[in-house]
Scaffold this motif. Structure first.
Motif, PDB file in Angstrom:
ATOM      1  N   ASP A  99      -7.447   2.602  -0.514  1.00  0.00           N
ATOM      2  CA  ASP A  99      -8.338   1.508  -0.098  1.00  0.00           C
ATOM      3  C   ASP A  99      -8.979   0.832  -1.309  1.00  0.00           C
ATOM      4  OD1 ASP A  99      -7.813   2.003   2.577  1.00  0.00           O
ATOM      5  OD2 ASP A  99      -9.718   3.036   2.960  1.00  0.00           O
TER       6      ASP A  99
ATOM      7  N   SER B 283      -8.299  -2.999  -2.247  1.00  0.00           N
ATOM      8  CA  SER B 283      -9.424  -3.940  -2.164  1.00  0.00           C
ATOM      9  C   SER B 283      -9.574  -4.747  -3.445  1.00  0.00           C
ATOM     10  CB  SER B 283     -10.724  -3.206  -1.843  1.00  0.00           C
ATOM     11  OG  SER B 283     -11.141  -2.441  -2.951  1.00  0.00           O
TER      12      SER B 283
ATOM     13  N   ARG C 203       0.830  -1.199   0.000  1.00  0.00           N
ATOM     14  CA  ARG C 203       0.000   0.000   0.000  1.00  0.00           C
ATOM     15  C   ARG C 203       0.875   1.264   0.000  1.00  0.00           C
ATOM     16  NH1 ARG C 203      -5.145   0.903   2.111  1.00  0.00           N
ATOM     17  NH2 ARG C 203      -5.523   3.039   2.710  1.00  0.00           N
TER      18      ARG C 203
ATOM     19  N   LYS D 255      -6.643   8.180   1.244  1.00  0.00           N
ATOM     20  CA  LYS D 255      -6.929   6.898   1.893  1.00  0.00           C
ATOM     21  C   LYS D 255      -8.000   6.148   1.103  1.00  0.00           C
ATOM     22  CE  LYS D 255      -8.541   4.992   6.348  1.00  0.00           C
ATOM     23  NZ  LYS D 255      -8.909   3.756   5.730  1.00  0.00           N
ATOM     24  N   ILE D 256      -8.999   6.865   0.634  1.00  0.00           N
ATOM     25  CA  ILE D 256     -10.089   6.252  -0.125  1.00  0.00           C
ATOM     26  C   ILE D 256      -9.562   5.634  -1.425  1.00  0.00           C
ATOM     27  CG2 ILE D 256     -12.221   6.744  -1.411  1.00  0.00           C
ATOM     28  CD1 ILE D 256     -12.795   8.888   0.765  1.00  0.00           C
TER      29      ILE D 256
END
Length: 163
Positions: free
Chosen positions: A61, A65, A40, A57-58
């Motif tokens: 993520d 994912s 990450r 962060k979004i």
């Protein structure tokens, strides 16, 4: 003309060999432990190197994912696909900004309804004013939903901002 292109989503775009090579080099530089994948944090560094901003962060993520849980990070093939899609989106928005700037003949940073009408009269003189008003309204709504600062004043003139 450019209206058919502007309304479409980004087209499939292929990187030049030198650009593709740069992406691979960035991947390898950020794969500090030579595991063949990016963590990450390493992905964030790669995005900074290629696009000049740190992913939120979004965004991180969302990317993480989509990674295969059997791997310990983003594989080169996945990374190249992500970068290609980001580049397509970047080119798409640059095209939109270019069109917006062409319509913003007074360099105000926004389009009034009158600016919009004048632009359409030049490129589609037979288009009815009702349709132009509807396009202006829908475009304002679309830009707002896409997170772009877009606003219409309560007055009849209205404004369309793109920043």
């Amino acid at each position: 003309m450019f209206f058919s292109q502007a309304g479409a989503r980004p087209r499939m775009w292929e990187a030049s060999p030198s650009e593709h090579k740069k992406w691979v080099e960035v991947f390898k530089a950020c794969d500090e432990e030579n595991k063949g994948c990016l963590s990450r944090e390493n992905f964030k560094v790669a995005v900074v190197m290629l696009f000049g901003y740190k992913p939120s962060k979004i965004e991180a993520d969302a990317v993480m994912s989509s990674v295969d849980p059997n791997t310990s990070g983003i594989l080169l093939k996945e990374f190249l696909d992500i970068v290609r899609k980001k580049k397509e989106a970047q080119l798409y928005w640059n095209e939109i900004r270019h069109i917006f700037t062409a319509f913003d003949r007074h360099y105000r940073g926004y389009l009034t309804l009158e600016d919009f009408k004048k632009a359409f009269k030049q490129v589609a003189p037979k288009l009815s004013e009702r349709i132009i008003l509807e396009v202006f309204r829908l475009l304002s709504k679309l830009l707002k939903s896409e997170g772009v600062q877009a606003r219409r004043r309560q007055s009849a003139r209205g404004q369309l901002l793109l920043r």
